[in-house]
Scaffold this active site. Structure first.
Site, mmCIF file in Angstrom:
data_model
loop_
_atom_site.group_PDB
_atom_site.id
_atom_site.type_symbol
_atom_site.label_atom_id
_atom_site.label_comp_id
_atom_site.label_asym_id
_atom_site.label_seq_id
_atom_site.Cartn_x
_atom_site.Cartn_y
_atom_site.Cartn_z
ATOM 1 N N TYR A 143 0.855 -1.189 0.000
ATOM 2 C CA TYR A 143 0.000 0.000 0.000
ATOM 3 C C TYR A 143 0.885 1.230 0.000
ATOM 4 C CZ TYR A 143 -3.490 3.407 1.620
ATOM 5 O OH TYR A 143 -4.335 4.489 1.739
ATOM 6 N N ASP A 238 9.228 2.916 0.049
ATOM 7 C CA ASP A 238 8.144 3.581 0.774
ATOM 8 C C ASP A 238 8.298 3.218 2.245
ATOM 9 O OD1 ASP A 238 5.922 4.598 1.894
ATOM 10 O OD2 ASP A 238 4.480 3.613 0.561
ATOM 11 N N LYS A 266 3.845 9.064 8.937
ATOM 12 C CA LYS A 266 3.554 8.492 10.259
ATOM 13 C C LYS A 266 4.457 9.035 11.394
ATOM 14 C CE LYS A 266 0.687 4.965 8.391
ATOM 15 N NZ LYS A 266 0.769 4.263 7.117
HETATM 16 C C1 LIG Z 1 0.136 4.715 5.724
HETATM 17 C C2 LIG Z 1 0.926 4.477 4.526
HETATM 18 C C3 LIG Z 1 0.857 5.343 3.413
HETATM 19 C C4 LIG Z 1 -0.134 6.466 3.346
HETATM 20 O O1 LIG Z 1 0.086 7.462 4.291
HETATM 21 P P1 LIG Z 1 -1.117 8.449 4.671
HETATM 22 O O2 LIG Z 1 -0.487 9.412 5.623
HETATM 23 O O3 LIG Z 1 -2.186 7.598 5.274
HETATM 24 O O4 LIG Z 1 -1.571 9.103 3.425
HETATM 25 C C5 LIG Z 1 1.716 5.128 2.362
HETATM 26 N N1 LIG Z 1 2.593 4.111 2.375
HETATM 27 C C6 LIG Z 1 2.678 3.254 3.407
HETATM 28 C C7 LIG Z 1 3.691 2.157 3.374
HETATM 29 C C8 LIG Z 1 1.835 3.397 4.502
HETATM 30 O O5 LIG Z 1 1.902 2.512 5.494
#
Ligand SMILES: *Cc1c(COP(=O)(O)O)cnc(C)c1O
Length: 426
Positions: A143, A238, A266
């Site tokens: 994701y 990511d 995060k």
């Molecule tokens: C949470 C997450 C996102 C998205 O971040 P948001 O602040 O919710 O837009 C993207 N990549 C990874 C790996 C994530 O865990």
């Protein structure tokens, strides 16, 4: 027990789509109504009915020091007195950039944004602008936020032509996203060969946390780095979830692989909405106003968020990660013991303070196809029993637990006692 939460959900559903501002909060995959929260303190979180829970979600990762961390709150308070935003440069932005560059091995320059989604969307635009190529390769079950290009997973036939997961994502956008299988280097090379010299970037969660926790196999990340070099495309890690969470420098520090671009979120905002992306100077210099790739944000680098973020980042030293490992190891060892004693068909995947208990009769889970075969009904039962006993877990089999430094030995004991009872009930 959940009377007020139930009432509040009825109200919110009339005004907010699905009653929530982010889908997972609706508890759909565990088949019950969501809990409405009103405050957090240390390891505990409290709902509107006055129930207390030990929090194993930590707002999906950011709250590494637990709720209402004193240092974070006081830095926000201090900044607040000076106003909330200027829409112009501030010294704190330079300071947080310096801090991030110091901590994350591959980052030489960094741009702040407001969410993880913004970071990944901007990172692939930059990768495409820099390489002048169109395709990106992502992995099924990874994701990267809700940007159109990422809302695509593998299905049969999707190996060459991505099919959108969500209405509203056009086929034209979907076809530029190629889907590979996690922990499978051949699936990546096949795509790189098929679209020779047309792939801008491979984007990957170096530790996958959005299909439950799935760890990279030995040499998977090093292999991706090699492939990106061989086929002349960029490698994007990511680390929105893993950055400052699995180690000071994220998964790239642990696995010793240097991506071209890293996305962050995060933990980086200390509980305020922040994201960032950074990498090699020559790539980052491609961004406006120095370069031609456009990306902007009215509230980017917001002083409240930057103060919260830098306070948390500065507190992250080796001792902190040792303690976090200690807490998390106690929990996962206890759960493994409970699994054995209750004869439950389940396994635990863990790295540092990220953990998933999978209900499965397999010995390992290494990719999306294996993850989706888990017993989600068992997870739903487990979740509800734990909730009733005051342990707040992620409301989905396919999300991670995030443990915080605020968890005490007595919290851990309670988690493990509840876990044993919940496993017995399945
Ligand atoms: C949470 C997450 C996102 C998205 O971040 P948001 O602040 O919710 O837009 C993207 N990549 C990874 C790996 C994530 O865990």
């Amino acid at each position: 027990m959940y009377k007020k939460s139930i009432q509040e959900f009825i109200k919110s559903k009339k005004l907010i789509p699905g009653g929530v501002n982010s889908p997972v909060r609706a508890f759909k995959s565990v088949g019950c109504d969501p809990i409405f929260f009103k405050k957090g303190n240390g390891s505990k979180i409290y709902d509107v009915d006055g129930n207390e829970y030990i929090d194993c979600v930590s707002s999906w990762g950011p709250l590494i020091f637990g709720h209402a961390d004193k240092d974070t709150i006081s830095s926000i308070k201090k900044a607040l007195k000076l106003g909330t935003t200027y829409g112009a440069p501030t010294i704190i932005e330079t300071k947080i950039a310096q801090q991030i560059i110091k901590m994350v091995p591959s980052i030489e320059k960094v741009r702040m944004v407001n969410s993880g989604t913004e970071a990944t969307m901007s990172a692939i635009r930059l990768a495409r602008g820099y390489t002048k190529k169109n395709f990106i390769i992502k992995f099924s079950g990874n994701y990267h936020g809700h940007g159109d290009s990422f809302l695509i997973k593998a299905g049969s036939g999707a190996i060459t032509l991505g099919l959108p997961d969500s209405p509203g994502v056009t086929k034209n956008i979907a076809k530029d996203t190629l889907i590979a299988s996690y922990n499978n280097l051949e699936s990546v090379e096949k795509l790189l060969l098929k679209k020779r010299n047309q792939v801008a970037a491979i984007i990957v969660e170096p530790v996958a946390g959005n299909m439950g926790l799935v760890l990279p196999k030995k040499n998977f990340l090093k292999g991706l780095k090699k492939l990106s070099k061989k086929y002349n495309c960029l490698l994007i890690f990511d680390e929105v979830m893993t950055g400052f969470r699995v180690a000071k420098g994220g998964a790239q520090e642990i696995y010793n692989v240097t991506p071209d671009i890293t996305t962050l979120g995060k933990v980086i905002g200390g509980g305020l909405p922040v994201g960032a992306y950074g990498g090699k100077k020559e790539i980052m210099n491609y961004l406006a106003p120095d370069g031609p790739v456009y990306q902007a944000g009215t509230l980017s680098g917001n002083p409240l968020a930057m103060n919260a973020g830098i306070t948390v980042l500065k507190k992250l030293n080796n001792r902190v990660f040792e303690k976090l490992e200690n807490i998390s190891e106690k929990i996962s060892n206890g759960i493994l013991k409970n699994i054995e004693e209750t004869n439950t068909k389940a396994i635990v995947n863990r790295i540092g303070s990220m953990m998933t208990l999978f209900f499965t009769d397999k010995n390992e889970i290494n990719n999306y196809n294996e993850a989706v075969k888990c017993n989600v009904n068992n997870y739903a039962k487990y979740f509800k029993t734990m909730l009733d006993m005051g342990i707040y877990l992620p409301p989905s089999q396919y999300e991670c637990c995030f443990f915080s430094l605020a968890l005490s030995d007595s919290d851990i004991k309670k988690i493990l006692m509840a876990n044993k009872i919940a496993l017995q009930k399945i």
